[in-house]
Write a protein that holds these residues in place. Structure first.
Motif, mmCIF file in Angstrom:
data_model
loop_
_atom_site.group_PDB
_atom_site.id
_atom_site.type_symbol
_atom_site.label_atom_id
_atom_site.label_comp_id
_atom_site.label_asym_id
_atom_site.label_seq_id
_atom_site.Cartn_x
_atom_site.Cartn_y
_atom_site.Cartn_z
ATOM 1 N N LEU A 50 0.819 -1.215 0.000
ATOM 2 C CA LEU A 50 0.000 0.000 0.000
ATOM 3 C C LEU A 50 0.856 1.270 0.000
ATOM 4 O O LEU A 50 0.431 2.298 -0.510
ATOM 5 C CB LEU A 50 -0.929 -0.009 1.220
ATOM 6 C CG LEU A 50 -1.912 1.151 1.360
ATOM 7 C CD1 LEU A 50 -2.830 1.236 0.137
ATOM 8 C CD2 LEU A 50 -2.733 1.003 2.642
ATOM 9 N N PHE A 51 2.074 1.191 0.544
ATOM 10 C CA PHE A 51 2.899 2.391 0.690
ATOM 11 C C PHE A 51 4.215 2.278 -0.084
ATOM 12 O O PHE A 51 4.790 1.196 -0.200
ATOM 13 C CB PHE A 51 3.177 2.656 2.171
ATOM 14 C CG PHE A 51 1.919 2.930 2.954
ATOM 15 C CD1 PHE A 51 1.261 4.144 2.847
ATOM 16 C CD2 PHE A 51 1.370 1.952 3.767
ATOM 17 C CE1 PHE A 51 0.096 4.388 3.542
ATOM 18 C CE2 PHE A 51 0.202 2.184 4.470
ATOM 19 C CZ PHE A 51 -0.434 3.408 4.351
ATOM 20 N N GLY A 52 4.643 3.424 -0.615
ATOM 21 C CA GLY A 52 5.881 3.480 -1.392
ATOM 22 C C GLY A 52 7.078 3.894 -0.555
ATOM 23 O O GLY A 52 6.997 4.030 0.670
ATOM 24 N N ASP A 53 8.186 4.150 -1.239
ATOM 25 C CA ASP A 53 9.454 4.385 -0.548
ATOM 26 C C ASP A 53 9.593 5.762 0.097
ATOM 27 O O ASP A 53 10.530 6.001 0.848
ATOM 28 C CB ASP A 53 10.629 4.143 -1.510
ATOM 29 C CG ASP A 53 10.544 4.988 -2.766
ATOM 30 O OD1 ASP A 53 9.569 5.745 -2.929
ATOM 31 O OD2 ASP A 53 11.463 4.897 -3.603
ATOM 32 N N LEU A 54 8.665 6.678 -0.182
ATOM 33 C CA LEU A 54 8.736 8.009 0.420
ATOM 34 C C LEU A 54 7.764 8.182 1.591
ATOM 35 O O LEU A 54 7.699 9.260 2.187
ATOM 36 C CB LEU A 54 8.434 9.089 -0.636
ATOM 37 C CG LEU A 54 9.366 9.164 -1.846
ATOM 38 C CD1 LEU A 54 8.923 10.284 -2.778
ATOM 39 C CD2 LEU A 54 10.809 9.369 -1.413
ATOM 40 N N ALA A 55 7.005 7.148 1.911
ATOM 41 C CA ALA A 55 5.963 7.258 2.940
ATOM 42 C C ALA A 55 6.563 7.481 4.325
ATOM 43 O O ALA A 55 7.456 6.755 4.755
ATOM 44 C CB ALA A 55 5.098 6.004 2.943
#
Length: 203
Positions: A50-55
């Motif tokens: 659900l979340f990417g590397d900048l979250a």
């Protein structure tokens, strides 16, 4: 039991900020897809990656505050385990199918529905924003954002905008007879290189 999977949406991902995408617009589009997923009539809602590397933690908590009921999340990175996530269950459950809900990766984001041991594809109502480099201004299908990656003249840039294309680099139009003659013999890229070189030497 009916299960619906949201696959690889990746809120706050570095790819969302790459040219020609607008990071804020992509994030809002992903929120629309996420809410559509949550409204789907199913016994279980499972969000995979659900979340990417900048979250950041506060962004994760803000997104999950939108969840009106229990949600299951399968995330490769272990950072979610260190957050206090009420009503959120962390699982290791992925559908064995090559599909994506990410509008940056696919022209038509989809959900994966599991029912009676069968996996079905359910199309989202949202359109993708898949970046695609093009050589000349052109109309592209829905779900694709075309962009010219090389220098083009200002007039060519205006033409590209009429087609809804994005332009990475713009130089001025040919001004004198020499530059106009050269424009008939050169590619756009070479012409812009020449114009920039002339301006550099004159500066």
């Amino acid at each position: 039991m009916k299960k619906i999977y949201l696959v690889g949406l990746k809120f706050y991902d570095s790819k969302d900020a790459e040219f020609p995408l607008n990071y804020e617009q992509v994030t809002n589009l992903k929120k629309e897809i996420f809410l559509e997923f949550l409204r789907f009539d199913a016994d279980e809602h499972i969000a995979v990656d659900l979340f990417g590397d900048l979250a950041l933690p506060d962004q994760i908590i803000q997104i999950l505050s939108l969840v009106p009921h229990s949600l299951k999340i399968c995330q490769d990175e272990g950072f979610l385990y260190h957050l206090n996530l009420p009503d959120i269950q962390l699982v290791q459950e992925r559908p064995d199918i090559e599909s994506s809900s990410n509008p940056v990766l696919v022209e038509k984001p989809v959900f994966v529905l599991s029912e009676d041991d069968k996996l079905l594809i359910v199309e989202s109502s949202a359109k993708g924003v898949v970046p695609r480099p093009i050589e000349n201004p052109e109309n592209l299908s829905d779900g694709v954002v075309g962009y010219l990656p090389d220098f083009v003249t200002l007039s060519e840039s205006e033409k590209a905008k009429l087609f809804g294309n994005k332009v990475a680099f713009v130089c001025r139009d040919p001004q004198d007879s020499f530059e106009r003659r050269m424009s008939e013999k050169m590619s756009q890229k070479a012409l812009c290189f020449l114009i920039n070189l002339i301006e550099f030497c004159e500066g």
